[in-house]
Design an enzyme around this catalytic site. Structure first.
Site, PDB file in Angstrom:
ATOM      1  N   THR A   1      13.739  10.675 -22.559  1.00  0.00           N
ATOM      2  CA  THR A   1      11.456  10.648 -21.481  1.00  0.00           C
ATOM      3  C   THR A   1      10.749  11.291 -22.680  1.00  0.00           C
ATOM      4  O   THR A   1      10.556  12.121 -23.642  1.00  0.00           O
ATOM      5  CB  THR A   1      12.139  10.703 -20.241  1.00  0.00           C
ATOM      6  OG1 THR A   1      12.382  12.229 -19.598  1.00  0.00           O
ATOM      7  CG2 THR A   1      13.080   9.533 -20.090  1.00  0.00           C
ATOM      8  N   ASP A   2       9.259  11.364 -21.791  1.00  0.00           N
ATOM      9  CA  ASP A   2       8.061  12.273 -22.039  1.00  0.00           C
ATOM     10  C   ASP A   2       7.867  12.566 -20.785  1.00  0.00           C
ATOM     11  O   ASP A   2       8.005  11.872 -19.743  1.00  0.00           O
ATOM     12  CB  ASP A   2       7.925  11.703 -23.697  1.00  0.00           C
ATOM     13  CG  ASP A   2       6.901  10.557 -22.749  1.00  0.00           C
ATOM     14  OD1 ASP A   2       6.181  10.319 -21.450  1.00  0.00           O
ATOM     15  OD2 ASP A   2       6.902   9.252 -23.313  1.00  0.00           O
ATOM     16  N   ALA A   3       6.796  13.559 -20.536  1.00  0.00           N
ATOM     17  CA  ALA A   3       5.920  13.845 -20.030  1.00  0.00           C
ATOM     18  C   ALA A   3       5.399  12.796 -18.355  1.00  0.00           C
ATOM     19  O   ALA A   3       5.318  12.937 -17.874  1.00  0.00           O
ATOM     20  CB  ALA A   3       5.072  14.929 -19.797  1.00  0.00           C
TER      21      ALA A   3
ATOM     22  N   GLY B   1       6.846  10.779 -17.765  1.00  0.00           N
ATOM     23  CA  GLY B   1       8.744   9.920 -16.846  1.00  0.00           C
ATOM     24  C   GLY B   1       9.590   9.022 -17.497  1.00  0.00           C
ATOM     25  O   GLY B   1      10.075   8.493 -16.507  1.00  0.00           O
TER      26      GLY B   1
END
Lengths: 140, 140, 140, 140
Positions: free
Chosen positions: A14-16, A18
């Site tokens: 995942t990344d920021a 979400g």
């Protein structure tokens, strides 16, 4: 018969925002490819370090339909198809429950990894293609 | 009772030296942690996006004993242990057949993710700790 | 005027074939996108954590022409182009010295990240598009 | 004189908690190491694919003090130190403005990559150590 691979989405994927980082979807597809190779009897360690045969990806495309979240258990359905003596492509469908999250394609060409000159696909890949091919009439 | 997680080493995990890239060993350990959380009934999606509780890693260390190659099927043995009301640590042992490839530790502290102030570990983590703890006498 | 971003290929970008792992090419393209956003005055931290506007990638494709090795200093030339009020695409060309290593495209659609309903592109993206657009006649 | 490397935190470095994924901190440290090698005249492509000399990491540890966000411009200060004829370690300090986000250590041992038997560090590494060493009195 297509090949099925089930994979849990990891926090690392995942990344920021979400959800799974877009390029990681291709890494998840490649995992399914590796698993299909192993399932047809190919030794992955030897296959990916063969000094005489490499089969790099020359093209890829992905369509993203729904975000994937940490903990999601997705199923990747993969269907390989021979293009010619030196090339094949793989179609991937990533499903979560009854819905498709993404579809992808990778095209692979067989080369000598030193000279990078094209060569015919090795026998074990021809067998893998016939093992998981969806189609009774190969393109070749 | 420690928790066991089996994981195939992927092409993506490797680097140009032909073996697993050192930092990816920690990502593999974290996968085992996620799987142990799920195995004790924790919903990973909710756990990792909880706006009131986060349990970031504040320390880690790894000892690397043997290289891991694409296709290797490693087993990660994980043993969590509570340190105090707000902290726990996890010991990881990555084994291939009968040999240990790496050992790692992560230390986690429970915080409010907005204020980043420490808080007590939630009940589901206390249950997870007792579930996979190797020891009858908690440190607390 | 397209935007240029220079990037050294890192050991981490490579795989056991000794060259950049195919999916990492897209991550390198995304870095160039981030840098072009910053260069037009956009705050990346706020942009990528905006609770009201997200602009996820809905499609990508890559053509790989030449392998990239650890230490290679590649230049990524990026050209964004508005498709309609809610969408844009970016064309990427990754060059090493005088040769093109890869070409890629990403298509982005603007949404509300909670409802995931489409919305018009924010003003800062319209300015970024006009800043780096190669074309005097926008598609819109 | 320690070596300084400035690096923007990328969207790809983050996870669903909105901050840099813990294992990626080590990849960022390794980038600084690679840049310090290049800055002392070492050819990275040859260095990382040398069939006679490899210098894998045998131990690492990290302390995490503050979260890092997409867009943050961190500075990595690296200080290498020779341990003996076959080993060195690197201390890393990752700073954002005036505050330290993380501190890390990596220990490296020189081997023949085929036999995996220890050997003395090559001359270019000895020169790199003296170039960036903080200390007038080498440990050796």
């Amino acid at each position: 018969m297509p090949f099925n691979y089930t994979r849990t989405i990891r926090f690392q994927d995942t990344d920021a925002a979400g959800v799974v980082y877009f390029a990681n979807v291709l890494a998840i597809c490649h995992e399914a490819y590796e698993e299909s190779l192993a399932a047809s009897g190919i030794n992955l360690k030897l296959f990916f370090s063969n000094p005489e045969v490499a089969i790099p990806i020359v093209h890829t495309s992905v369509d993203f339909f729904r975000p994937m979240f940490c903990g999601d258990k997705v199923t990747i359905l993969i269907t390989p198809r021979q293009i010619n003596e030196e090339k094949f492509e793989i179609a991937y469908q990533i499903n979560l429950v009854e819905q498709t999250s993404a579809k992808a394609i990778t095209k692979h060409v067989c080369i000598n990894p030193i000279s990078r000159i094209k060569r015919v696909l090795p026998g074990e890949i021809i067998r893998w293609l016939s093992h998981w091919n969806d189609d009774d009439t190969p393109l070749l």
